[in-house]
Design a protein around this motif. Structure first.
Motif, PDB file in Angstrom:
ATOM      1  N   HIS A 439      -4.724  45.136  -2.076  1.00  0.00           N
ATOM      2  CA  HIS A 439      -3.865  46.125  -2.731  1.00  0.00           C
ATOM      3  C   HIS A 439      -2.902  46.737  -1.714  1.00  0.00           C
ATOM      4  CE1 HIS A 439      -3.035  50.247  -4.386  1.00  0.00           C
ATOM      5  NE2 HIS A 439      -2.845  49.540  -5.479  1.00  0.00           N
ATOM      6  N   TYR A 440      -3.426  47.059  -0.535  1.00  0.00           N
ATOM      7  CA  TYR A 440      -2.594  47.631   0.524  1.00  0.00           C
ATOM      8  C   TYR A 440      -1.543  46.612   0.986  1.00  0.00           C
ATOM      9  CZ  TYR A 440      -1.286  49.249   5.197  1.00  0.00           C
ATOM     10  OH  TYR A 440      -0.570  49.624   6.306  1.00  0.00           O
ATOM     11  N   ALA A 441      -1.976  45.368   1.197  1.00  0.00           N
ATOM     12  CA  ALA A 441      -1.056  44.340   1.701  1.00  0.00           C
ATOM     13  C   ALA A 441       0.036  44.029   0.686  1.00  0.00           C
ATOM     14  CB  ALA A 441      -1.843  43.072   2.032  1.00  0.00           C
ATOM     15  N   VAL A 442      -0.338  43.899  -0.578  1.00  0.00           N
ATOM     16  CA  VAL A 442       0.657  43.585  -1.616  1.00  0.00           C
ATOM     17  C   VAL A 442       1.656  44.720  -1.769  1.00  0.00           C
ATOM     18  CG1 VAL A 442       0.955  43.204  -4.098  1.00  0.00           C
ATOM     19  CG2 VAL A 442      -0.849  41.993  -2.857  1.00  0.00           C
ATOM     20  N   CYS A 447       7.488  46.076  -1.469  1.00  0.00           N
ATOM     21  CA  CYS A 447       8.382  47.236  -1.415  1.00  0.00           C
ATOM     22  C   CYS A 447       9.835  46.771  -1.285  1.00  0.00           C
ATOM     23  CB  CYS A 447       7.988  48.164  -0.273  1.00  0.00           C
ATOM     24  SG  CYS A 447       8.136  47.406   1.339  1.00  0.00           S
ATOM     25  N   THR A 448      10.760  47.718  -1.326  1.00  0.00           N
ATOM     26  CA  THR A 448      12.188  47.371  -1.342  1.00  0.00           C
ATOM     27  C   THR A 448      12.635  46.676  -0.062  1.00  0.00           C
ATOM     28  OG1 THR A 448      12.663  49.600  -0.551  1.00  0.00           O
ATOM     29  CG2 THR A 448      12.794  49.217  -2.932  1.00  0.00           C
ATOM     30  N   ASN A 449      12.090  47.099   1.075  1.00  0.00           N
ATOM     31  CA  ASN A 449      12.472  46.491   2.344  1.00  0.00           C
ATOM     32  C   ASN A 449      11.195  46.129   3.113  1.00  0.00           C
ATOM     33  OD1 ASN A 449      13.703  45.618   4.644  1.00  0.00           O
ATOM     34  ND2 ASN A 449      14.881  47.492   5.015  1.00  0.00           N
ATOM     35  N   PRO A 450      10.534  45.045   2.696  1.00  0.00           N
ATOM     36  CA  PRO A 450       9.218  44.743   3.255  1.00  0.00           C
ATOM     37  C   PRO A 450       9.211  44.530   4.764  1.00  0.00           C
ATOM     38  CG  PRO A 450      10.092  42.881   2.006  1.00  0.00           C
ATOM     39  CD  PRO A 450      10.983  44.051   1.731  1.00  0.00           C
ATOM     40  N   LYS A 451      10.256  43.919   5.318  1.00  0.00           N
ATOM     41  CA  LYS A 451      10.264  43.641   6.753  1.00  0.00           C
ATOM     42  C   LYS A 451      10.223  44.925   7.561  1.00  0.00           C
ATOM     43  CE  LYS A 451      12.810  41.104  10.310  1.00  0.00           C
ATOM     44  NZ  LYS A 451      13.984  40.254  10.607  1.00  0.00           N
ATOM     45  N   THR A 452      11.042  45.903   7.157  1.00  0.00           N
ATOM     46  CA  THR A 452      11.067  47.186   7.867  1.00  0.00           C
ATOM     47  C   THR A 452       9.745  47.916   7.724  1.00  0.00           C
ATOM     48  OG1 THR A 452      13.442  47.343   7.439  1.00  0.00           O
ATOM     49  CG2 THR A 452      12.299  49.363   8.082  1.00  0.00           C
ATOM     50  N   ILE A 453       9.210  47.920   6.504  1.00  0.00           N
ATOM     51  CA  ILE A 453       7.952  48.624   6.241  1.00  0.00           C
ATOM     52  C   ILE A 453       6.810  47.999   7.033  1.00  0.00           C
ATOM     53  CG2 ILE A 453       6.256  49.166   4.460  1.00  0.00           C
ATOM     54  CD1 ILE A 453       8.737  50.872   4.304  1.00  0.00           C
ATOM     55  N   ILE A 454       6.768  46.674   7.090  1.00  0.00           N
ATOM     56  CA  ILE A 454       5.687  46.005   7.821  1.00  0.00           C
ATOM     57  C   ILE A 454       5.760  46.337   9.308  1.00  0.00           C
ATOM     58  CG2 ILE A 454       4.830  43.743   8.544  1.00  0.00           C
ATOM     59  CD1 ILE A 454       5.592  42.707   5.756  1.00  0.00           C
TER      60      ILE A 454
END
Length: 653
Positions: A439-442, A447-454
Motif C-alpha cells: 500500500h505504501y509503495a503503490v 502519485c503525480t510526480n513519482p520520481k521526485t517523491i521516491i
C-alpha cells in the motif's frame, strides 16, 4: 452437496450473526459499513461464547442452545430499539457511498462466493482426515450432549479442545436435520468467506479501502487460509476470522479515547471466543499479545497507565467469559496423557514450511512491511513485528521459549503444535504486513510526480535509519534479521515454489478440496447403514483413513474412529486391546480367531471399503475383499462397487 442445502445453511448463519451487528451498534461507535464488515465475526464470537457457557453448565441440547441464543437476540433487539431504532441505521446503510474500491471488493467477494458454491456442489465430504475427527466430535456433542467425552459411543474417553466449532456444527445439523458432513462443509466455507470482510475492516481501520483490498488479495495469494480450509483445518479458518476481529477490536480499545468501555467489552468477547474456537489460534495471538506488554515501549508514543489498564482488562474479562468451560475441563489441562501427545519439536524445516504454505513471496514482502513498520513505529507495527518474531522463534529456534521456561514450572510450548504454528500462525500477520508495504509503495508510485517523491522518501528513509534512536534501532535490527533468515534458510523452497507456482495454485484451490479417502460407493454403504440398521448397532470398519468416515456418516458406534492427540484414553485401557484384535480380524476375516473376536465384542455389522488399498499415517494395507465372502458368520446385505456391508450372524451352532 445440493445448492439448496448450501444456501439454507448460509441463510441460517446470517441469522446467527445478526446479533453481532446489534451489539456493535449498541456499544461501539463505528460507521455503518464497518459494523457490517465486522458483524459476522462478532456474531460468531457471540454465539460461541454464549453456547459454550450454556453447554458447559447444562450439557448440549438443541433446545438449550436455541433458547439461550433466542433470549440473547430478544434482549439485543429490545435494547437496540430503545437506544437507536432500525430506521436510523437503515438510512445510514443506504447512504453508504459505493466507491471504486468498494465496488472492486463487492465483485471480488462475489467471485469468492461463486467459487465456494461451485466447490461445495462438487464435493460431499471434506478432503482431509482432520474433518473425520472434527465430524466425530460434532456428532458426539449432538448425540452425547457433552463437550469433553466421546459419549454416547465411548464415554470413558475424554477430550480437551475448544468446543465452539463443534457446537455450531451440531446445532445446525439439529436445526436443519442435515448430516454432519454437510453442516461442517457449509459452515467452514461460510467462515472462510466471512474472513475477507473482517480483513477489509482491518484495512479500513489502519488505512483505507485499498489497504483492506490488499490484505484480502494477500490472503488469496498466500494460499495459507485456503490450504487450511482444503486441509480440513476448519477450526483454523474460524480462528483466522476471530483473529482479525481480535486484532481490530484490540486496537480500537487501545486507541479509541471516546468509548473505551464498549470497545474493551467487544475486544474481550472476541478474545474469549478465540479461546473457545481454536486453541492453536488463541496461542498464535497470545504469542504477540503477552510480549506486547513489554515491546509496546518501542512504539513512537509510549503507553500510559490507561493503556495498560485496557490491555489487562481485555484478557481479564475474557477469562471470566470462558470460566464455565475452564472449570469443566480443568482436570484435563494437566493430563500427562494429553500433553505427551501434543508435543511437536521446533526445527528449521518448519521455517521452510512456513514459506511454502504461505505463498513464498508473501513472507518476503511481509519482511519489507516489518522494516517499514520499524521506522513508523505505530503500536500496531510493534505488535505485528513482535507477532512474527515470536512465531518464528517458537516454531523454529525455540530460543525465547527455552529462556522463559527456566522461570516457569511448565514449558510454554507444552501445548504449542510447532508445525501448525509455522503453517497457520503467520496467515494474518503476513497478510497485513505485506499489504501495508505494498500500500505504501503503490501510493508513492502512483502519485503525480513519482520520481521526485521516491527520491524524497529515500532521503527521509536514510535520515530515519541513522536518526531512529534506540527504540527504532531495535525494531529495525530485528526486522532485518528476519529478512535475512527467510532467504538463507528457505532458498530451495522459494526456488521450488516459483518454478511450480502454477501447480501449487491449481492444487490448493481446485484439486485439494476434492481429494477424498472415501468413494461415492463407500458413502452409499454408509448411508445404507444409517437408514437400515438399529441405533445400537456396533460396526467393524476399516482401521485406516477411509474407515474413519463411517461413524460420522452412519451415526453409529464403530470400532475404529479418528484418534486425536488431545484424547485422554487413560480410563479406557481396553480400547487399545480391542483395536489390535479387531484390526487382525478385519484383515484376516476368514479364520476362527477372527470370528471369535467379532463375537467377543458383540459386533453386529462389518463394512468393507471400496478401495482395496488404504493408508493410515505412513502404513499401507491391502484388503482381501473375497475373504469376507468366504466366512460363515457374515451375510452380505449391501453392495455397490467394491463397498460392501455384512451382517454378523451366529454360526456357532
Amino acid at each position: 452437496m445440493m445448492i439448496g442445502v448450501v444456501l439454507t445453511i448460509w441463510l441460517v448463519l446470517m441469522v446467527v450473526i445478526f446479533p453481532g451487528y446489534l451489539l456493535l451498534s449498541l456499544i461501539s461507535e463505528l460507521y455503518a459499513v464497518d459494523k457490517l464488515l465486522l458483524s459476522p465475526g462478532i456474531g460468531i464470537a457471540l454465539f460461541v461464547v454464549v453456547s459454550s457457557g450454556v453447554v458447559s453448565i447444562w450439557g448440549y441440547s438443541y433446545w438449550s442452545v436455541l433458547f439461550a441464543n433466542v433470549i440473547l437476540g430478544i434482549l439485543l433487539v429490545s435494547a437496540y430499539c430503545m437506544a437507536r431504532g432500525f430506521r436510523d441505521d437503515f438510512k445510514n446503510i443506504l447512504r453508504i457511498n459505493l466507491s471504486k474500491e468498494a465496488f472492486v471488493f463487492v465483485v471480488f467477494f462475489l467471485l469468492l462466493v461463486i467459487f465456494a458454491v461451485w466447490t461445495l456442489m462438487t464435493i460431499e465430504i471434506p478432503g482431509d482426515v482432520d474433518a473425520q475427527g472434527f465430524g466425530y466430535l460434532a456428532l458426539t456433542v449432538r448425540m452425547g450432549g457433552t463437550v469433553n467425552t466421546l459419549a454416547p459411543f465411548y464415554p470413558k474417553i475424554k477430550w480437551l479442545y475448544s468446543p465452539g466449532f463443534f457446537i455450531l456444527v451440531a446445532f445446525l445439523s439439529d436445526l436443519l436435520s442435515t448430516p454432519i458432513n454437510y453442516a461442517m462443509l457449509g459452515i467452514a466455507y461460510f467462515l472462510w468467506l466471512m474472513t475477507f470482510p473482517a480483513a477489509l475492516s482491518v484495512g479500513r481501520q489502519f488505512g483505507d479501502n485499498r489497504l483492506g483490498l490488499l490484505i484480502c488479495a494477500f490472503l488469496v495469494i498466500g494460499r495459507g487460509l485456503f490450504s487450511a480450509l482444503a486441509d480440513s483445518g476448519f477450526t483454523s479458518v474460524l480462528g483466522c476470522l476471530i483473529i482479525f476481529v481480535c486484532f481490530s477490536t484490540f486496537f480500537k480499545a487501545l486507541d479509541n479515547k471516546s468509548n473505551r468501555i464498549g470497545n474493551v467489552i467487544i475486544a474481550a468477547l472476541a478474545l474469549s471466543s478465540l479461546f473457545l474456537s481454536h486453541p492453536d489460534s488463541f496461542i498464535f495471538f497470545v504469542l504477540a499479545e503477552v510480549p506486547f506488554f513489554a515491546t509496546v515501549w518501542l512504539s513512537k508514543k509510549s503507553p500510559n497507565l490507561q493503556d495498560y489498564t485496557v490491555m489487562l482488562l481485555i484478557p481479564s474479562i475474557a477469562f471470566l467469559l470462558t470460566l464455565p468451560w475452564l472449570i469443566l475441563q480443568l482436570p484435563l489441562f494437566l493430563s500427562e496423557s494429553i500433553g505427551g501427545q501434543l508435543r511437536y519439536s521446533p526445527g528449521i524445516h518448519i521455517l521452510r514450511e512456513m514459506v511454502s504454505h504461505n505463498g513464498a513471496i508473501v513472507p518476503l514482502v511481509a519482511v519489507l512491511g516489518m522494516c517499514l513498520g520499524s521506522l513508523r513505529r505505530e503500536k500496531r507495527d510493534v505488535f505485528l513485528i513482535t507477532w512474527v518474531l515470536m512465531i518464528i522463534d517458537f516454531s523454529t529456534f525455540s530460543i525465547i521459549n527455552d529462556f522463559i521456561s527456566l522461570f516457569l514450572p511448565l514449558r510454554v510450548s507444552l501445548y504449542i503444535y510447532a508445525f501448525g504454528l509455522g503453517w497457520r500462525g503467520p496467515i494474518v500477520p503476513f497478510s497485513i504486513l505485506a499489504a501495508q508495504f505494498t500500500h505504501y509503495a503503490v501510493r508513492q508510485i502512483t502519485c503525480t510526480n513519482p520520481k521526485t517523491i521516491i527520491i524524497q522518501n529515500l532521503v527521509q528513509l536514510r535520515k530515519k535509519i541513522f536518526c531512529t534512536g534506540p527504540k527504532g534501532g531495535v525494531l529495525l535490527v530485528l526486522s532485518i534479521t528476519s529478512g535475512m533468515i527467510f532467504p538463507i534458510y528457505t532458498a530451495p523452497t522459494l526456488a521450488d515454489d516459483v518454478t511450480r507456482s502454477s501447480w501449487h495454485y491449481l492444487h490448493s484451490y481446485l484439486i485439494w478440496p476434492r481429494y477424498r479417502f472415501s468413494t461415492s460407493s463407500d458413502l452409499a454403504a454408509m448411508r445404507w447403514i444409517k437408514n437400515n440398521t438399529p441405533e445400537d448397532a456396533f460396526i467393524l470398519n476399516s482401521p485406516w483413513y477411509n474407515g474413519h468416515w463411517v461413524p460420522v456418516i452412519t451415526e453409529r458406534k464403530t470400532v475404529f474412529f479418528r484418534n486425536q492427540p488431545f484424547f485422554d484414553r487413560s480410563d479406557d485401557q481396553g480400547l487399545k486391546v480391542m483395536w489390535d484384535e479387531c484390526e487382525r480380524a478385519f484383515f484376516n476375516p476368514d479364520c476362527e480367531e477372527s470370528r471369535e473376536i467379532i463375537y467377543k465384542y458383540s459386533i453386529t455389522y462389518v463394512i468393507v471399503p471400496d478401495r482395496k488399498r488404504g493408508r493410515i499415517d505412513e502404513h499401507y494395507y491391502i484388503v482381501d475383499h473375497n475373504a469376507f465372502d468366504r466366512t460363515s458368520y457374515l451375510v452380505l446385505t449391501f453392495k455397490e462397487g467394491n463397498a460392501k456391508v455384512y451382517r454378523v450372524i451366529d454360526s456357532r451352532s
